[in-house]
Design a protein around this motif. Structure first.
Motif, PDB file in Angstrom:
ATOM      1  N   GLY A  33      36.555  17.396  19.932  1.00 14.98           N
ATOM      2  CA  GLY A  33      36.625  18.262  21.109  1.00 14.98           C
ATOM      3  C   GLY A  33      37.497  17.762  22.241  1.00 14.98           C
ATOM      4  O   GLY A  33      37.420  18.293  23.356  1.00 14.98           O
ATOM      5  N   LEU A  34      38.340  16.782  21.998  1.00 14.04           N
ATOM      6  CA  LEU A  34      39.186  16.250  23.064  1.00 14.04           C
ATOM      7  C   LEU A  34      40.174  17.297  23.576  1.00 14.04           C
ATOM      8  O   LEU A  34      40.384  17.426  24.784  1.00 14.04           O
ATOM      9  CB  LEU A  34      39.929  15.010  22.578  1.00 14.04           C
ATOM     10  N   GLY A  35      40.755  18.063  22.668  1.00 10.36           N
ATOM     11  CA  GLY A  35      41.680  19.130  23.072  1.00 10.36           C
ATOM     12  C   GLY A  35      40.956  20.270  23.761  1.00 10.36           C
ATOM     13  O   GLY A  35      41.446  20.844  24.728  1.00 10.36           O
ATOM     14  N   LEU A  36      39.777  20.591  23.271  1.00 10.88           N
ATOM     15  CA  LEU A  36      38.970  21.631  23.914  1.00 10.88           C
ATOM     16  C   LEU A  36      38.639  21.236  25.350  1.00 10.88           C
ATOM     17  O   LEU A  36      38.723  22.058  26.267  1.00 10.88           O
ATOM     18  CB  LEU A  36      37.664  21.850  23.134  1.00 10.88           C
ATOM     19  N   GLN A  37      38.294  19.983  25.528  1.00 11.81           N
ATOM     20  CA  GLN A  37      37.948  19.485  26.856  1.00 11.81           C
ATOM     21  C   GLN A  37      39.153  19.590  27.797  1.00 11.81           C
ATOM     22  O   GLN A  37      39.005  20.020  28.944  1.00 11.81           O
ATOM     23  CB  GLN A  37      37.464  18.051  26.745  1.00 11.81           C
ATOM     24  N   ALA A  38      40.314  19.213  27.313  1.00 10.16           N
ATOM     25  CA  ALA A  38      41.525  19.283  28.140  1.00 10.16           C
ATOM     26  C   ALA A  38      41.878  20.735  28.457  1.00 10.16           C
ATOM     27  O   ALA A  38      42.231  21.065  29.595  1.00 10.16           O
ATOM     28  CB  ALA A  38      42.681  18.587  27.434  1.00 10.16           C
ATOM     29  N   ALA A  39      41.762  21.613  27.478  1.00 10.26           N
ATOM     30  CA  ALA A  39      42.092  23.026  27.691  1.00 10.26           C
ATOM     31  C   ALA A  39      41.111  23.685  28.654  1.00 10.26           C
ATOM     32  O   ALA A  39      41.501  24.528  29.472  1.00 10.26           O
ATOM     33  CB  ALA A  39      42.104  23.771  26.361  1.00 10.26           C
ATOM     34  N   SER A  40      39.850  23.295  28.584  1.00  9.39           N
ATOM     35  CA  SER A  40      38.838  23.927  29.438  1.00  9.39           C
ATOM     36  C   SER A  40      39.127  23.714  30.925  1.00  9.39           C
ATOM     37  O   SER A  40      38.763  24.541  31.754  1.00  9.39           O
ATOM     38  CB  SER A  40      37.441  23.412  29.090  1.00  9.39           C
ATOM     39  N   VAL A  53      37.055  26.029  16.008  1.00  9.22           N
ATOM     40  CA  VAL A  53      36.604  26.076  14.625  1.00  9.22           C
ATOM     41  C   VAL A  53      36.929  24.741  13.970  1.00  9.22           C
ATOM     42  O   VAL A  53      38.049  24.246  14.101  1.00  9.22           O
ATOM     43  CB  VAL A  53      37.310  27.215  13.845  1.00  9.22           C
ATOM     44  N   ASP A  54      35.945  24.170  13.298  1.00  9.22           N
ATOM     45  CA  ASP A  54      36.194  22.946  12.537  1.00  9.22           C
ATOM     46  C   ASP A  54      35.345  22.981  11.274  1.00  9.22           C
ATOM     47  O   ASP A  54      34.183  23.390  11.312  1.00  9.22           O
ATOM     48  CB  ASP A  54      35.856  21.696  13.357  1.00  9.22           C
ATOM     49  N   TYR A  55      35.921  22.555  10.177  1.00  7.94           N
ATOM     50  CA  TYR A  55      35.243  22.542   8.888  1.00  7.94           C
ATOM     51  C   TYR A  55      34.105  21.519   8.854  1.00  7.94           C
ATOM     52  O   TYR A  55      33.088  21.723   8.217  1.00  7.94           O
ATOM     53  CB  TYR A  55      36.270  22.228   7.795  1.00  7.94           C
ATOM     54  N   SER A  56      34.260  20.436   9.554  1.00  4.28           N
ATOM     55  CA  SER A  56      33.306  19.340   9.512  1.00  4.28           C
ATOM     56  C   SER A  56      32.110  19.597  10.433  1.00  4.28           C
ATOM     57  O   SER A  56      32.275  19.793  11.640  1.00  4.28           O
ATOM     58  CB  SER A  56      34.004  18.040   9.933  1.00  4.28           C
ATOM     59  N   GLN A  57      30.919  19.559   9.857  1.00  2.00           N
ATOM     60  CA  GLN A  57      29.703  19.718  10.650  1.00  2.00           C
ATOM     61  C   GLN A  57      29.577  18.592  11.666  1.00  2.00           C
ATOM     62  O   GLN A  57      29.154  18.804  12.806  1.00  2.00           O
ATOM     63  CB  GLN A  57      28.473  19.759   9.732  1.00  2.00           C
ATOM     64  N   TYR A  58      29.956  17.386  11.271  1.00  2.00           N
ATOM     65  CA  TYR A  58      29.885  16.222  12.163  1.00  2.00           C
ATOM     66  C   TYR A  58      30.786  16.425  13.392  1.00  2.00           C
ATOM     67  O   TYR A  58      30.367  16.181  14.519  1.00  2.00           O
ATOM     68  CB  TYR A  58      30.275  14.955  11.396  1.00  2.00           C
ATOM     69  N   MET A  59      32.007  16.879  13.172  1.00  2.00           N
ATOM     70  CA  MET A  59      32.923  17.125  14.293  1.00  2.00           C
ATOM     71  C   MET A  59      32.421  18.275  15.159  1.00  2.00           C
ATOM     72  O   MET A  59      32.537  18.241  16.387  1.00  2.00           O
ATOM     73  CB  MET A  59      34.335  17.426  13.789  1.00  2.00           C
ATOM     74  N   HIS A  60      31.836  19.283  14.517  1.00  2.00           N
ATOM     75  CA  HIS A  60      31.261  20.402  15.275  1.00  2.00           C
ATOM     76  C   HIS A  60      30.163  19.897  16.213  1.00  2.00           C
ATOM     77  O   HIS A  60      30.111  20.288  17.380  1.00  2.00           O
ATOM     78  CB  HIS A  60      30.704  21.454  14.312  1.00  2.00           C
ATOM     79  N   GLU A  61      29.327  19.006  15.701  1.00  2.00           N
ATOM     80  CA  GLU A  61      28.248  18.457  16.527  1.00  2.00           C
ATOM     81  C   GLU A  61      28.798  17.611  17.672  1.00  2.00           C
ATOM     82  O   GLU A  61      28.305  17.699  18.802  1.00  2.00           O
ATOM     83  CB  GLU A  61      27.291  17.642  15.661  1.00  2.00           C
ATOM     84  N   MET A  62      29.806  16.794  17.384  1.00  2.00           N
ATOM     85  CA  MET A  62      30.407  15.968  18.445  1.00  2.00           C
ATOM     86  C   MET A  62      31.024  16.833  19.534  1.00  2.00           C
ATOM     87  O   MET A  62      30.823  16.597  20.730  1.00  2.00           O
ATOM     88  CB  MET A  62      31.473  15.046  17.852  1.00  2.00           C
ATOM     89  N   ALA A  63      31.785  17.846  19.122  1.00  2.00           N
ATOM     90  CA  ALA A  63      32.432  18.731  20.090  1.00  2.00           C
ATOM     91  C   ALA A  63      31.401  19.542  20.873  1.00  2.00           C
ATOM     92  O   ALA A  63      31.566  19.772  22.075  1.00  2.00           O
ATOM     93  CB  ALA A  63      33.417  19.660  19.385  1.00  2.00           C
ATOM     94  N   SER A  64      30.343  19.955  20.206  1.00  2.00           N
ATOM     95  CA  SER A  64      29.291  20.725  20.891  1.00  2.00           C
ATOM     96  C   SER A  64      28.644  19.904  22.003  1.00  2.00           C
ATOM     97  O   SER A  64      28.353  20.435  23.087  1.00  2.00           O
ATOM     98  CB  SER A  64      28.226  21.180  19.891  1.00  2.00           C
ATOM     99  N   LYS A  65      28.434  18.625  21.745  1.00  2.00           N
ATOM    100  CA  LYS A  65      27.875  17.754  22.790  1.00  2.00           C
ATOM    101  C   LYS A  65      28.873  17.592  23.938  1.00  2.00           C
ATOM    102  O   LYS A  65      28.501  17.637  25.110  1.00  2.00           O
ATOM    103  CB  LYS A  65      27.529  16.389  22.205  1.00  2.00           C
ATOM    104  N   ARG A  66      30.142  17.402  23.602  1.00  2.00           N
ATOM    105  CA  ARG A  66      31.183  17.212  24.613  1.00  2.00           C
ATOM    106  C   ARG A  66      31.365  18.473  25.468  1.00  2.00           C
ATOM    107  O   ARG A  66      31.631  18.397  26.657  1.00  2.00           O
ATOM    108  CB  ARG A  66      32.501  16.849  23.926  1.00  2.00           C
TER     109      ARG A  66
END
Length: 78
Positions: A33-40, A53-66
């Protein structure tokens, strides 16, 4: 190292996109979620929104927390 390096790459990619305050931004493969954070930070208008959108559940969870605050305000959907 990777987090620092990827953060620089993501921030530069966001700058190159010329995001405007009311744009809708789609990021495919958002990772932690680093790019999402910058774009926000640029989507300050009432219509500005992020979609991630990300295929990885782990990355989805990390980005959701961020992006927890933006998601709760309805500014981001992952």
């Amino acid at each position: 190292f990777f987090k620092w390096h990827n953060k620089i790459l993501e921030e530069n990619a966001v700058k190159l996109c010329n995001i405007q305050p009311n744009d809708t931004v789609l990021e495919l493969g958002h990772g932690p979620g680093l790019g999402l954070q910058a774009a926000s930070q640029l989507l300050t208008g009432p219509e500005g929104k992020l979609i991630g959108v990300d295929y990885s559940q782990y990355m989805h969870e990390m980005a959701s927390k961020r992006m927890k605050e933006q998601i709760s305000r309805g500014k981001a959907v992952l």
